[in-house]
Scaffold this motif. Structure first.
Motif, PDB file in Angstrom:
ATOM      1  N   ASN A  21       7.924  -0.919  -8.882  1.00 19.98           N
ATOM      2  CA  ASN A  21       6.727  -0.813  -8.033  1.00 19.98           C
ATOM      3  C   ASN A  21       7.048  -1.192  -6.588  1.00 19.98           C
ATOM      4  N   LYS A  78       8.759   1.589  -5.029  1.00 19.23           N
ATOM      5  CA  LYS A  78       7.882   2.770  -4.906  1.00 19.23           C
ATOM      6  C   LYS A  78       6.845   2.586  -3.798  1.00 19.23           C
ATOM      7  N   TYR A  79       6.228   1.386  -3.768  1.00 16.57           N
ATOM      8  CA  TYR A  79       5.134   1.171  -2.806  1.00 16.57           C
ATOM      9  C   TYR A  79       5.596   0.479  -1.525  1.00 16.57           C
ATOM     10  N   ASP A  92       7.305  -7.346  -1.691  1.00 20.57           N
ATOM     11  CA  ASP A  92       7.663  -6.160  -0.914  1.00 20.57           C
ATOM     12  C   ASP A  92       6.884  -6.192   0.393  1.00 20.57           C
ATOM     13  N   ILE A  99      -2.352  -3.866  -1.417  1.00 24.46           N
ATOM     14  CA  ILE A  99      -3.428  -3.473  -2.352  1.00 24.46           C
ATOM     15  C   ILE A  99      -4.766  -3.987  -1.824  1.00 24.46           C
ATOM     16  N   ILE A 156      -5.885  -3.240 -11.322  1.00 23.08           N
ATOM     17  CA  ILE A 156      -4.574  -2.605 -11.516  1.00 23.08           C
ATOM     18  C   ILE A 156      -3.854  -3.064 -12.770  1.00 23.08           C
ATOM     19  N   GLU A 216      -4.854   2.215 -15.056  1.00 25.08           N
ATOM     20  CA  GLU A 216      -5.526   1.966 -13.774  1.00 25.08           C
ATOM     21  C   GLU A 216      -4.530   2.106 -12.631  1.00 25.08           C
ATOM     22  N   ARG A 217      -4.941   2.833 -11.590  1.00 30.54           N
ATOM     23  CA  ARG A 217      -4.093   3.022 -10.434  1.00 30.54           C
ATOM     24  C   ARG A 217      -4.943   2.823  -9.186  1.00 30.54           C
ATOM     25  N   ALA A 218      -4.327   2.289  -8.126  1.00 24.86           N
ATOM     26  CA  ALA A 218      -5.108   2.048  -6.916  1.00 24.86           C
ATOM     27  C   ALA A 218      -4.634   2.932  -5.771  1.00 24.86           C
ATOM     28  N   SER A 219      -3.608   3.734  -6.027  1.00 24.60           N
ATOM     29  CA  SER A 219      -3.114   4.586  -4.937  1.00 24.60           C
ATOM     30  C   SER A 219      -3.188   6.046  -5.369  1.00 24.60           C
ATOM     31  N   GLY A 254       2.963   8.169 -11.184  1.00 22.09           N
ATOM     32  CA  GLY A 254       2.945   7.023 -12.095  1.00 22.09           C
ATOM     33  C   GLY A 254       1.833   7.159 -13.115  1.00 22.09           C
ATOM     34  N   LEU A 255       1.996   6.432 -14.215  1.00 24.38           N
ATOM     35  CA  LEU A 255       1.002   6.527 -15.296  1.00 24.38           C
ATOM     36  C   LEU A 255      -0.028   5.404 -15.228  1.00 24.38           C
ATOM     37  N   GLY A 256       0.210   4.428 -14.362  1.00 27.57           N
ATOM     38  CA  GLY A 256      -0.724   3.295 -14.295  1.00 27.57           C
ATOM     39  C   GLY A 256      -0.568   2.377 -15.491  1.00 27.57           C
ATOM     40  N   GLY A 303       2.624   0.332 -15.885  1.00 27.68           N
ATOM     41  CA  GLY A 303       3.633  -0.702 -15.640  1.00 27.68           C
ATOM     42  C   GLY A 303       3.040  -2.106 -15.594  1.00 27.68           C
ATOM     43  N   LEU A 304       1.993  -2.292 -14.811  1.00 25.54           N
ATOM     44  CA  LEU A 304       1.416  -3.631 -14.670  1.00 25.54           C
ATOM     45  C   LEU A 304       0.664  -4.042 -15.928  1.00 25.54           C
ATOM     46  N   SER A 364       2.996  -6.896  -0.741  1.00 20.82           N
ATOM     47  CA  SER A 364       2.459  -7.615  -1.904  1.00 20.82           C
ATOM     48  C   SER A 364       3.500  -8.560  -2.470  1.00 20.82           C
TER      49      SER A 364
HETATM   50  P1  ADP Z   1       1.794   2.979 -11.542  1.00 24.80           P
HETATM   51  O1  ADP Z   1       2.699   2.391 -10.492  1.00 24.80           O
HETATM   52  O2  ADP Z   1       2.504   3.829 -12.526  1.00 24.80           O
HETATM   53  O3  ADP Z   1       0.596   3.629 -10.971  1.00 24.80           O
HETATM   54  P2  ADP Z   1       1.284   0.223 -12.383  1.00 24.80           P
HETATM   55  O4  ADP Z   1       0.527  -0.263 -13.546  1.00 24.80           O
HETATM   56  O5  ADP Z   1       2.683  -0.238 -12.217  1.00 24.80           O
HETATM   57  O6  ADP Z   1       1.211   1.806 -12.443  1.00 24.80           O
HETATM   58  O7  ADP Z   1       0.466  -0.165 -11.088  1.00 24.80           O
HETATM   59  C1  ADP Z   1      -0.902   0.067 -11.028  1.00 24.80           C
HETATM   60  C2  ADP Z   1      -1.360   0.289  -9.610  1.00 24.80           C
HETATM   61  O8  ADP Z   1      -1.223  -0.906  -8.861  1.00 24.80           O
HETATM   62  C3  ADP Z   1      -0.543   1.318  -8.861  1.00 24.80           C
HETATM   63  O9  ADP Z   1      -1.054   2.621  -9.086  1.00 24.80           O
HETATM   64  C4  ADP Z   1      -0.698   0.876  -7.409  1.00 24.80           C
HETATM   65  O10 ADP Z   1      -1.903   1.383  -6.886  1.00 24.80           O
HETATM   66  C5  ADP Z   1      -0.854  -0.635  -7.533  1.00 24.80           C
HETATM   67  N1  ADP Z   1       0.417  -1.339  -7.254  1.00 24.80           N
HETATM   68  C6  ADP Z   1       1.263  -1.870  -8.167  1.00 24.80           C
HETATM   69  N2  ADP Z   1       2.306  -2.469  -7.560  1.00 24.80           N
HETATM   70  C7  ADP Z   1       2.096  -2.327  -6.239  1.00 24.80           C
HETATM   71  C8  ADP Z   1       2.826  -2.759  -5.070  1.00 24.80           C
HETATM   72  N3  ADP Z   1       3.979  -3.446  -5.160  1.00 24.80           N
HETATM   73  N4  ADP Z   1       2.300  -2.435  -3.857  1.00 24.80           N
HETATM   74  C9  ADP Z   1       1.129  -1.758  -3.774  1.00 24.80           C
HETATM   75  N5  ADP Z   1       0.415  -1.327  -4.827  1.00 24.80           N
HETATM   76  C10 ADP Z   1       0.879  -1.608  -6.042  1.00 24.80           C
END
Ligand code: ADP
Length: 384
Positions: A280, A283-284, A307, A312, A320, A325-328, A335-337, A339-340, A364
């Motif tokens: 993450n 990626k972000y 990072d 967020i 998240i 659940e995804r916030a971006s 992404g599948l939402g 990982g977290l 973050s």
């Molecule tokens: P994914 O990355 O596959 O969407 P995650 O469960 O890893 O799924 O993360 C969920 C959401 O949290 C992401 O879609 C993103 O919006 C937000 N997020 C996670 N990690 C970060 C980060 N390091 N910086 C910004 N946003 C993040």
């Protein structure tokens, strides 16, 4: 005053109709009385079910008001029905009550006030009953909708589980094959292409693994395999695995995990947590440095991944960690939402928690706080 209540009187005696009509006149204009002279005429009127309440005389020629009342109920008439008799007859009173009469009135003692009061109570009670019935119906409809939703979620989860297993089946031999190819083609000019194919296949396998994880987590079939190891070493190993990804994202990767931080944890699962947080961060937080730090506190081990990326929004921070659940936007970040969600489930199964500090546009910090030993009341069973 309020609305006018329509009342139908069924009485085969005209004198009695006149007497009752006079009572209604005395009551005033809030009731409008109509009259059916016979049982059959009353029956025909009932079919329209257009009145707020009904008053049946007990004696209706060869039949009785209670019989008409039973027919009315059988026809689905819900409005209140009052039974009138000439003489105070307890047997008739009970019969009427059992048949569902709203009240039983003795003509000998009847006056305008009594009649009005009886009608008013009956109509109000009926209204309250209807409201309750409506509410109950709404509750039943909501319950049915909820059951349908649960069923839909179950179907989705079953599908996910099957799909993930099916996707994984051809992936495993494919990865082995690509590994063999890589060995066979060492030094060959096409090797870089095989490398790319291998990396993409691993990535695909990782995605399928998250899907598999989410289905196992969901089925509650998730167990920890605890062993004693150094979290610092694990963090360094995972970070090493991510070197090429860090380079691809042009992130400088800094690991400050020198000290030994031993604990009893599930190695494979914690590797997954660190890997999810790191991927993450890359990626972000493209083009900006990423830092992994490890320390100990009274609570246990603290591992943080910082990072300097997109950050967020405050309102999304809780969300998240939910499944899918995804916030971006998926247009900019794939992404599948999951990982977290997976990371949080793993950390919570260890009795720990994940903290987030984030500022949109600033970056973050995800901090994993882990007790070093298994909590006494462990929520997840341990299998060695
Ligand atoms: P994914 O990355 O596959 O969407 P995650 O469960 O890893 O799924 O993360 C969920 C959401 O949290 C992401 O879609 C993103 O919006 C937000 N997020 C996670 N990690 C970060 C980060 N390091 N910086 C910004 N946003 C993040």
């Amino acid at each position: 005053m309020g609305e006018v209540r329509r009342i139908l009187l069924v009485d085969d005696d005209e004198d009695e109709f006149v007497a009752t009509r006079d009572l209604f006149r005395e009551i005033g204009s809030s009731y409008e009385l109509s009259w059916a002279k016979t049982y059959d005429e009353g029956h025909a009127q009932l079919a329209k079910c257009a009145c707020d309440a009904y008053v049946f005389d007990y004696n209706l020629g060869s039949r009785t008001g209670v019989e008409l009342l039973r027919e009315a109920k059988a026809m689905g008439c819900r409005a209140p029905i009052l039974i009138l008799t000439g003489a105070g007859d307890r047997a008739v009173d009970l019969e009427a009550m059992e048949a569902g009469a709203a009240d039983f009135l003795d003509k000998g003692q009847l006056n305008a006030a009594l009649l009005e009061r009886s009608l008013r109570y009956a109509i109000e009670r009926h209204k309250a009953e209807q409201k309750l019935a409506d509410t109950n119906q709404q509750v039943r409809a909501l319950q049915a909708a909820e059951e349908r939703l649960h069923a839909a979620v179950r179907v989705r989860d079953e599908f996910l589980s099957i799909a993930a297993h099916e996707l994984k089946t051809p992936l495993t031999p494919l990865m082995l094959l690509l590994g063999q190819l890589r060995r066979l083609l060492r030094g060959h000019e096409v090797l870089p292409l095989v490398e790319i194919a291998r990396r993409q296949t691993w990535r695909l396998a990782d995605l399928v693994d998250s899907l598999l994880d989410v289905t196992t987590l969901n089925e509650g079939a998730f167990t920890l395999h605890r062993e004693r190891f150094d979290l610092g070493e694990l963090a360094r190993q995972v970070a090493e695995r991510f070197r090429s990804q860090a380079e691809a994202s042009r992130c400088q990767l800094l690991v400050e995990a020198g000290a030994n931080v031993f604990g009893n944890w599930d190695r494979f699962r914690l590797e997954q947590v660190v890997a999810n947080l790191l991927s993450n961060a890359f990626k972000y937080g493209r083009d900006k440095p990423v830092e992994v730090r490890l320390s100990t506190t009274a609570e246990g081990a603290r591992l943080s991944v910082r990072d300097n990326g997109i950050g967020i929004a405050k309102e999304s921070v809780k969300r998240i960690f939910g499944r899918f659940e995804r916030a971006s936007s998926s247009r900019h970040y794939g992404g599948l939402g999951l990982g977290l969600y997976v990371a949080n489930e793993i950390v919570e199964a260890h009795g720990g928690r994940i903290l987030v500090q984030s500022e949109p546009g600033e970056g973050s910090v995800f901090t994993v706080v882990l007790p070093r030993e298994e909590p006494v009341h462990a929520s997840a069973p341990v299998h060695h």
